[in-house]
Write an enzyme that holds these catalytic residues in place. Structure first.
Site, PDB file in Angstrom:
ATOM      1  N   LYS A 182       0.831  -1.221   0.000  1.00 15.91           N
ATOM      2  CA  LYS A 182       0.000   0.000   0.000  1.00 15.91           C
ATOM      3  C   LYS A 182       0.859   1.263   0.000  1.00 15.91           C
ATOM      4  CE  LYS A 182      -1.362   1.728   3.910  1.00 15.91           C
ATOM      5  NZ  LYS A 182      -1.443   2.968   4.636  1.00 15.91           N
ATOM      6  N   ASN A 183       1.859   1.307   0.882  1.00 17.00           N
ATOM      7  CA  ASN A 183       2.602   2.560   1.026  1.00 17.00           C
ATOM      8  C   ASN A 183       3.556   2.825  -0.140  1.00 17.00           C
ATOM      9  OD1 ASN A 183       1.170   3.207   3.284  1.00 17.00           O
ATOM     10  ND2 ASN A 183       2.712   2.464   4.737  1.00 17.00           N
ATOM     11  N   CYS A 189      -4.155   8.168   9.691  1.00 13.57           N
ATOM     12  CA  CYS A 189      -4.491   7.588  10.984  1.00 13.57           C
ATOM     13  C   CYS A 189      -3.958   8.472  12.108  1.00 13.57           C
ATOM     14  CB  CYS A 189      -3.879   6.195  11.105  1.00 13.57           C
ATOM     15  SG  CYS A 189      -4.794   4.929  10.202  1.00 13.57           S
ATOM     16  N   ARG A 216       1.737  14.355  13.220  1.00 10.82           N
ATOM     17  CA  ARG A 216       2.310  13.940  11.935  1.00 10.82           C
ATOM     18  C   ARG A 216       2.654  15.177  11.102  1.00 10.82           C
ATOM     19  NH1 ARG A 216      -0.744   8.719   9.764  1.00 10.82           N
ATOM     20  NH2 ARG A 216       1.272   8.409   8.776  1.00 10.82           N
ATOM     21  N   ASP A 264       4.676  -0.045  11.971  1.00 10.03           N
ATOM     22  CA  ASP A 264       3.384  -0.535  11.456  1.00 10.03           C
ATOM     23  C   ASP A 264       3.089  -1.971  11.880  1.00 10.03           C
ATOM     24  OD1 ASP A 264       3.135   1.905  10.252  1.00 10.03           O
ATOM     25  OD2 ASP A 264       3.515   1.204   8.218  1.00 10.03           O
ATOM     26  N   ARG A 304      -8.683   0.523   4.973  1.00 11.59           N
ATOM     27  CA  ARG A 304      -7.768   1.473   4.324  1.00 11.59           C
ATOM     28  C   ARG A 304      -6.547   0.746   3.780  1.00 11.59           C
ATOM     29  NH1 ARG A 304      -7.172   7.036   7.554  1.00 11.59           N
ATOM     30  NH2 ARG A 304      -5.960   7.384   5.687  1.00 11.59           N
TER      31      ARG A 304
END
Ligand code: EPZ
Length: 434
Positions: free
Chosen positions: A22-23, A117, A122, A305, A397
């Site tokens: 995903k990232n 999230c 952040r 993560d 997500r």
């Protein structure tokens, strides 16, 4: 609002195919608009965040052709609008990659200040520092990051903190700057390397990705390419830890074992067997689990993560474990939920002290964010009794077909939307668990 209802107690057994990262996908889809030619990208995970980003790219004028659920063709030559803002893009962190991509190509970008999230503060100061060093003026106004430049000029940038997002974003913009850029103290995550490989396949000149010094010589134009995204290290790790927690035997397929080494090392320490193949890893959990210490660090350290999923495993491992979160200060929000399932965890500053219990018990819990949500599902799979996980929006997500993949490994899990469906599941499955 959909929920997962889970009857725990079944060991997960079998093989599971891991999807694209995903990232990496979020950065690569953004970078795809940097050429006027058509780019084909394969192995995109079909998850909420990638779909939100694709819609945003379409909204600013790029042509997006969905070939199948994991492949898209993107043509960025039709972009006429440099303002990226809608209610969905505001909620994802990776919207920031469109700043680097549009600034690099058009020398102009206005992008909604990234959300994502809630795992701690952040900031995007390092991204802005990088863009400014390349010669752009960057401000935050009306909830947008506004960046523009007459031209971008290669420069020397030292990142004060190792940041995946800032490294990739600066790398993208610098790919189309005049001259040479050096990024020092760069992030080394596998997806940084994947994005560099993708940009290079479009004609960029990036060397050193995967080390802490990245050198980029800007080019005037990028061209078409066909590219397949690397497997998702975190999805793979999540299934590996689910195997450990449920006393299972799971082979994660279509992975790069090297990217999973930090996770494999911790699984060995807690007493699992880990077998590596060329593109698969098998985890067998047949002995009592033991305590250990984990500290999250930038790659090749233990990934933040994977921190909540690891804490769930340690929560049912004998002895006292510690988990130190050194990347995001607010990543222990699942602890209260896990405590409702019987865990014994105390958080002091950025350290969770975990006293292993023999088993979790089912409860009604909320997913506080993406990875914490996945971790609660793992706890539920290992628990005695029925668990309902609310707010699975977060899990969706980043995990494609999570419940389907878990079911194929023998988990008793269903996605439901009403109390009636929860009752039905409970009646149907009560006799299935020994
Ligand atoms: C990326 O977030 C991932 N998100 C996160 O994935 C992941 O947890 C994180 O990298 C670390 O691996 C995406 O790729 C979309 P960072 P990012 O910049 O880029 C500080 C998931 O579950 N920092 O590497 O936001 C920051 O506060 C998620 O998939 C600054 O101080 O992370 C943090 O302490 C959630 N200033 C550290 O650096 C900045 O300008 C690392 O953050 C940027 C970051």
């Amino acid at each position: 609002m959909e929920q997962y209802v889970i009857k725990g107690g079944n060991p997960l057994v079998g093989e599971v195919e891991i999807g694209g990262a995903k990232n990496a996908a979020l950065a690569i889809l953004s970078a795809a608009v940097m050429t006027d030619e058509t780019v084909t990208i394969e192995n995109i995970p079909n998850v909420r965040d990638t779909n939100v980003l694709l819609n945003a790219i379409e909204e600013i004028g790029a042509r997006v052709e969905r070939i199948d659920s994991h492949t898209v063709r993107i043509n960025g030559s039709f972009i006429r609008d440099f303002n990226v803002d809608n209610e969905y893009i505001r909620k994802i962190r990776a919207s920031y990659y469109l700043i680097g991509a549009l600034l690099g190509k058009y020398k102009r970008a206005e992008v909604a200040l990234p959300g994502g999230c809630d795992i701690g503060s952040r900031p995007i100061d390092l991204h802005m520092k990088g863009f400014r060093a390349l010669g752009a003026s960057v401000d935050i106004r009306y909830g947008l990051v506004m960046a523009s430049a007459e031209k971008l000029t290669g420069t020397h940038i030292y990142l004060d903190k190792v940041s995946v997002g800032a490294t990739i974003n600066i790398m993208m913009a610098a790919s189309m700057a005049d001259g040479k850029t050096i990024i020092e103290n760069a992030a080394k995550e596998p997806h940084v390397v994947d994005v560099a490989n993708f940009l290079n396949s479009m004609g960029a000149n990036i060397r050193g990705a995967g080390t802490d010094v990245i050198r980029i010589v800007g080019v005037e134009k990028l061209h078409k390419t066909e590219y397949s995204i690397i497997p998702d290290q975190i999805e793979a790790g999540t299934f590996m830890l689910a195997a450990a927690a449920t006393k299972g035997d799971v082979t994660v397929k279509n992975v790069i074992p090297k990217h999973l080494e930090a996770i494999s090392a911790k699984l060995l320490e807690v007493g699992c067997e880990v077998e590596e193949f060329d593109d698969a890893v098998r985890v067998v959990s047949s002995k009592p689990l033991r305590h250990t210490q984990v500290t999250t660090l930038p790659y090749p350290g233990f990934p933040t993560d994977m921190q909540p999923q690891m804490a769930v495993v340690l929560g049912i491992s004998g002895g006292t474990s510690t988990v130190t979160e050194s990347i995001f200060e607010n990543r222990f929000k699942y602890v209260d939920e896990l405590t409702r399932m019987g865990a014994e965890i105390k958080v002091e500053s950025n350290i969770a002290i975990i006293g292993g219990v023999s088993q979790y018990t089912g409860a009604r819990v909320n997913a506080p964010d993406l990875r914490a949500g996945a971790a609660l599902v793992i706890a539920a799979l290992a628990a005695e009794g029925l668990t309902v996980v609310d707010d699975i929006y977060y899990i969706e997500r980043g995990y494609e077909d999570f419940e389907t993949k878990l079911s194929s490994l023998g988990a008793l899990i269903e996605k439901v939307a009403t109390e009636k469906e929860i009752q039905k599941f409970s009646l149907k499955n009560s006799y299935k668990v020994s």
